[in-house]
Design an enzyme around this catalytic site. Sequence first.
Site, PDB file in Angstrom:
ATOM      1  N   HIS A 270      -8.632   7.425  -1.424  1.00  8.86           N
ATOM      2  CA  HIS A 270      -7.545   6.986  -0.556  1.00  8.86           C
ATOM      3  C   HIS A 270      -6.263   6.748  -1.377  1.00  8.86           C
ATOM      4  O   HIS A 270      -5.425   7.634  -1.451  1.00  8.86           O
ATOM      5  CB  HIS A 270      -8.003   5.741   0.208  1.00  8.86           C
ATOM      6  CG  HIS A 270      -7.048   5.267   1.245  1.00  8.86           C
ATOM      7  ND1 HIS A 270      -7.429   4.526   2.328  1.00  8.86           N
ATOM      8  CD2 HIS A 270      -5.708   5.408   1.366  1.00  8.86           C
ATOM      9  CE1 HIS A 270      -6.370   4.247   3.076  1.00  8.86           C
ATOM     10  NE2 HIS A 270      -5.323   4.771   2.510  1.00  8.86           N
TER      11      HIS A 270
ATOM     12  N   HIS B  51       0.873   5.836  -0.925  1.00  9.86           N
ATOM     13  CA  HIS B  51       0.138   7.046  -1.312  1.00  9.86           C
ATOM     14  C   HIS B  51       0.862   7.701  -2.494  1.00  9.86           C
ATOM     15  O   HIS B  51       0.989   8.923  -2.540  1.00  9.86           O
ATOM     16  CB  HIS B  51       0.027   8.020  -0.136  1.00  9.86           C
ATOM     17  CG  HIS B  51      -0.943   7.605   0.914  1.00  9.86           C
ATOM     18  ND1 HIS B  51      -2.013   8.379   1.300  1.00  9.86           N
ATOM     19  CD2 HIS B  51      -1.031   6.473   1.654  1.00  9.86           C
ATOM     20  CE1 HIS B  51      -2.702   7.759   2.245  1.00  9.86           C
ATOM     21  NE2 HIS B  51      -2.124   6.600   2.479  1.00  9.86           N
TER      22      HIS B  51
ATOM     23  N   ASP C  93       1.726  -4.675 -20.208  1.00 11.58           N
ATOM     24  CA  ASP C  93       2.749  -5.672 -19.875  1.00 11.58           C
ATOM     25  C   ASP C  93       2.530  -6.248 -18.477  1.00 11.58           C
ATOM     26  O   ASP C  93       3.000  -7.346 -18.178  1.00 11.58           O
ATOM     27  CB  ASP C  93       4.148  -5.031 -19.927  1.00 11.58           C
ATOM     28  CG  ASP C  93       4.704  -4.973 -21.349  1.00 11.58           C
ATOM     29  OD1 ASP C  93       4.348  -5.832 -22.169  1.00 11.58           O
ATOM     30  OD2 ASP C  93       5.508  -4.065 -21.632  1.00 11.58           O
TER      31      ASP C  93
ATOM     32  N   TYR D 265       9.387 -13.152 -22.900  1.00  7.47           N
ATOM     33  CA  TYR D 265      10.160 -12.010 -22.435  1.00  7.47           C
ATOM     34  C   TYR D 265      11.075 -12.450 -21.298  1.00  7.47           C
ATOM     35  O   TYR D 265      10.691 -13.263 -20.470  1.00  7.47           O
ATOM     36  CB  TYR D 265       9.210 -10.915 -21.941  1.00  7.47           C
ATOM     37  CG  TYR D 265       9.906  -9.660 -21.480  1.00  7.47           C
ATOM     38  CD1 TYR D 265      10.113  -8.593 -22.346  1.00  7.47           C
ATOM     39  CD2 TYR D 265      10.354  -9.541 -20.166  1.00  7.47           C
ATOM     40  CE1 TYR D 265      10.743  -7.435 -21.918  1.00  7.47           C
ATOM     41  CE2 TYR D 265      10.993  -8.388 -19.734  1.00  7.47           C
ATOM     42  CZ  TYR D 265      11.181  -7.338 -20.615  1.00  7.47           C
ATOM     43  OH  TYR D 265      11.812  -6.197 -20.189  1.00  7.47           O
TER      44      TYR D 265
ATOM     45  N   HIS E 143       0.855  -1.185   0.000  1.00  4.46           N
ATOM     46  CA  HIS E 143       0.000   0.000   0.000  1.00  4.46           C
ATOM     47  C   HIS E 143       0.895   1.241   0.000  1.00  4.46           C
ATOM     48  O   HIS E 143       1.872   1.291   0.741  1.00  4.46           O
ATOM     49  CB  HIS E 143      -0.892   0.020   1.238  1.00  4.46           C
ATOM     50  CG  HIS E 143      -1.653   1.312   1.396  1.00  4.46           C
ATOM     51  ND1 HIS E 143      -2.437   1.842   0.397  1.00  4.46           N
ATOM     52  CD2 HIS E 143      -1.729   2.195   2.430  1.00  4.46           C
ATOM     53  CE1 HIS E 143      -2.981   2.976   0.818  1.00  4.46           C
ATOM     54  NE2 HIS E 143      -2.565   3.222   2.040  1.00  4.46           N
TER      55      HIS E 143
END
Lengths: 238, 238, 238, 238
Positions: C170, C96, C119, C228, C94
């Site tokens: 958020h 910001h 991708d 790849y 998480h």
Amino acid sequence: MLSELKKEVYEQNMRLPELDLVNFTWGNVSQIDREKGLFVIKPSGVDYEELTPEDMVVCDLDGNVVEGTMNPSSDTPTHAYLYRHFKDVGGIVHTHSPWAVSFSQAGKSVAALGTTHADTFYGDVPVARALSEAEITEAYEANTGKVIVETFEKAGLDPMAVPAVLVRQHGPFTWGESASKAVYNAKVLEVSAEMAYHTLQLNPDQERVPQYLLDKHYYRKHGENAYYGQNNPKSKSH
Amino acid sequence: MLSELKKEVYEQNMRLPELDLVNFTWGNVSQIDREKGLFVIKPSGVDYEELTPEDMVVCDLDGNVVEGTMNPSSDTPTHAYLYRHFKDVGGIVHTHSPWAVSFSQAGKSVAALGTTHADTFYGDVPVARALSEAEITEAYEANTGKVIVETFEKAGLDPMAVPAVLVRQHGPFTWGESASKAVYNAKVLEVSAEMAYHTLQLNPDQERVPQYLLDKHYYRKHGENAYYGQNNPKSKSH
Amino acid sequence: MLSELKKEVYEQNMRLPELDLVNFTWGNVSQIDREKGLFVIKPSGVDYEELTPEDMVVCDLDGNVVEGTMNPSSDTPTHAYLYRHFKDVGGIVHTHSPWAVSFSQAGKSVAALGTTHADTFYGDVPVARALSEAEITEAYEANTGKVIVETFEKAGLDPMAVPAVLVRQHGPFTWGESASKAVYNAKVLEVSAEMAYHTLQLNPDQERVPQYLLDKHYYRKHGENAYYGQNNPKSKSH
Amino acid sequence: MLSELKKEVYEQNMRLPELDLVNFTWGNVSQIDREKGLFVIKPSGVDYEELTPEDMVVCDLDGNVVEGTMNPSSDTPTHAYLYRHFKDVGGIVHTHSPWAVSFSQAGKSVAALGTTHADTFYGDVPVARALSEAEITEAYEANTGKVIVETFEKAGLDPMAVPAVLVRQHGPFTWGESASKAVYNAKVLEVSAEMAYHTLQLNPDQERVPQYLLDKHYYRKHGENAYYGQNNPKSKSH
């Protein structure tokens, strides 16, 4: 005199360039000793790389220099005015950080659009009214403090719940319990302004966060039910 | 010859990448010795990391090389023209800094929207008219100087009060009493342009700062009543 | 206990400031040991420069602290909820980060507008609905996990094919097989959001990439026909 | 084999993160030895901090690996196609630099709006048409080269005068006489795109620079009348 406070104010001033909040000498931090009624502030126009703790200037609450060989920041009367009227403020910061200045110049408050903002500011960060010609011509810096206080009084805002303001056509002032907290708030304001700008470009009609989200995030970090971090009242029992 | 001046011009050129004002070799700084009628300028197209003080080139006021083994900046005739017509200018800077270039390309002056701008520029930073085909084909760089001077004369602007211009579809030139001051002004212009851009996106009808705010901020830092910093006339008595 | 996992979670947390994804303490990374049913997460509100691997907190799948002297991240109940419902997730992040937050605040998903996005994300990164007042007032962090899972279930999205979400007002959560992959996905989301913002400003009607381009880029990097990189099934035979 | 060329290609690849043109492994540089008909390219998906000159892969003009233990970049067939059709190209670069990608995603060419652009690109940097489903499903990377060449042929553009293209919904390819020049061009494209974006936001109707300004700036740096820098034909006589 106040050598510990000078060291702290010096260190908090040095955080401004580290946090990308100032160019050249365009910022200042002060912190007050409420018992002595004296505050310490950066000298005016000195390069950050040349500053030393000893350069810090001690002023009384009228903004008069009590100790120091250098001139204090030209914004000293603004700091003094705020310390006189916002009794719980322990430290004050002024910068020309670009996102906050852009809102100041546009005459727009930084709206509370998300939790990044709401974790620190309990509502919009207001923009003060423009100073009149008379207020600018005489005692400009003290009058800057006056319109800030007026802004909070007219809107019924608690300066400790919304510890920042945008001075019209100028830039942000932030404050807090200490200089360290005021510097932190200066960075949060800059980041919140950057996010608010892009949010409003993506969605010009974006509404503010609801009151209950504002409450949740603000009181998660502040007050007796706070549980964020390691030292808040309820953080150990969380 | 002029070894102190070469060292100073070298150091001021090196500040351009430090201040994030140039990519590759896209910038140049010069400073003049008015008594000798000679100026020192960066050589053309040399990487900043390879520059040395000895590489700096000495030119006369017609832009002819007087000393130096390298070619001077291709913008040398612009510098020479400005030194001939702006008699109080001591140093000149040209960059392709991105915000100032964006205004140059859009054909818009950088309006005086706040105190960050007004502390350095006493009014809008103007954009010069586009050069004609004839002016571009022959003596392009000298003609660039010509339209800059024309811009200031037509608008009745004092180049020392507004020490910067945007060359249409090209980029900024700034100047000052010294190369150091001109570099400072180049950074202030870039920051002011960045703030003006975001201000205008937030509020397209934003008006300029009033004349009395312009006066207050400009004269707080300049002239006999200046009180900002440590060395201004009134700063000690403030 | 779980000392290798603590070291890994510590190192992945430290990548957040390195990748310019967080200011101050505004981010957290966890990784799970599925056999033991325990995950390790950053403590709440500790500066990145003071963190040590030993500070990491061990939690069970209900978010209870099993080992550790510090409080876990206040977002721990969100991590726990996601680990309980997204069974293949090995690590969660998480932040910001400013571009992803701007889309979260604007209530807009990050559309799949190009291969940089495709991708990694097999389609738009969705924005979850806003939480109700009741969901915010009680068990806010667990309810954040609930609306994330609800978002994926209602849209029929595979969380391993689109390993990211925007929480309304958020910010972003991302995940992956491991904490390392989740951190990578957090950076891809931030970069994709930045590009999407500028793309939409240039061309507000820009359509998403077609399904066959989405398929090509996603399956070039994922699944049994991936070619790849150095370790994919078909990369050696390519 | 080709150890000098491998070292050069390695060093040019390492400039991509230094110039802020790539995140993670999202870029690749190659350079060709025209006499041998072989080119050297970065391996696929290897972190920049782990790359060594020995990791570079040698390919022939059909994109087959001639030497090297690692898989070449997945974009190798695009490089091969361009080397086969653009006979004067000596080096090729692909990045996902954010401003150039934003124009690619928006389907807009980077217009020649100023001299920063015109010093390197003799006109707009075009955007190629989107590939069809068939072109994407089979031989995708070679077909990417095909649409690039088609773009230049249909518009009658000289790839050495405009050494860059935007691949639709993907990102930029640039090239030049050498890998070093191609990397330089990748940075100029990114900076020009950033400036063009802000110019168009300030002034959506901004016209391109006139042909004579394009001529002046391009031929000041290129061709037999060039006088910019230290090594151009006329630079000594300027």
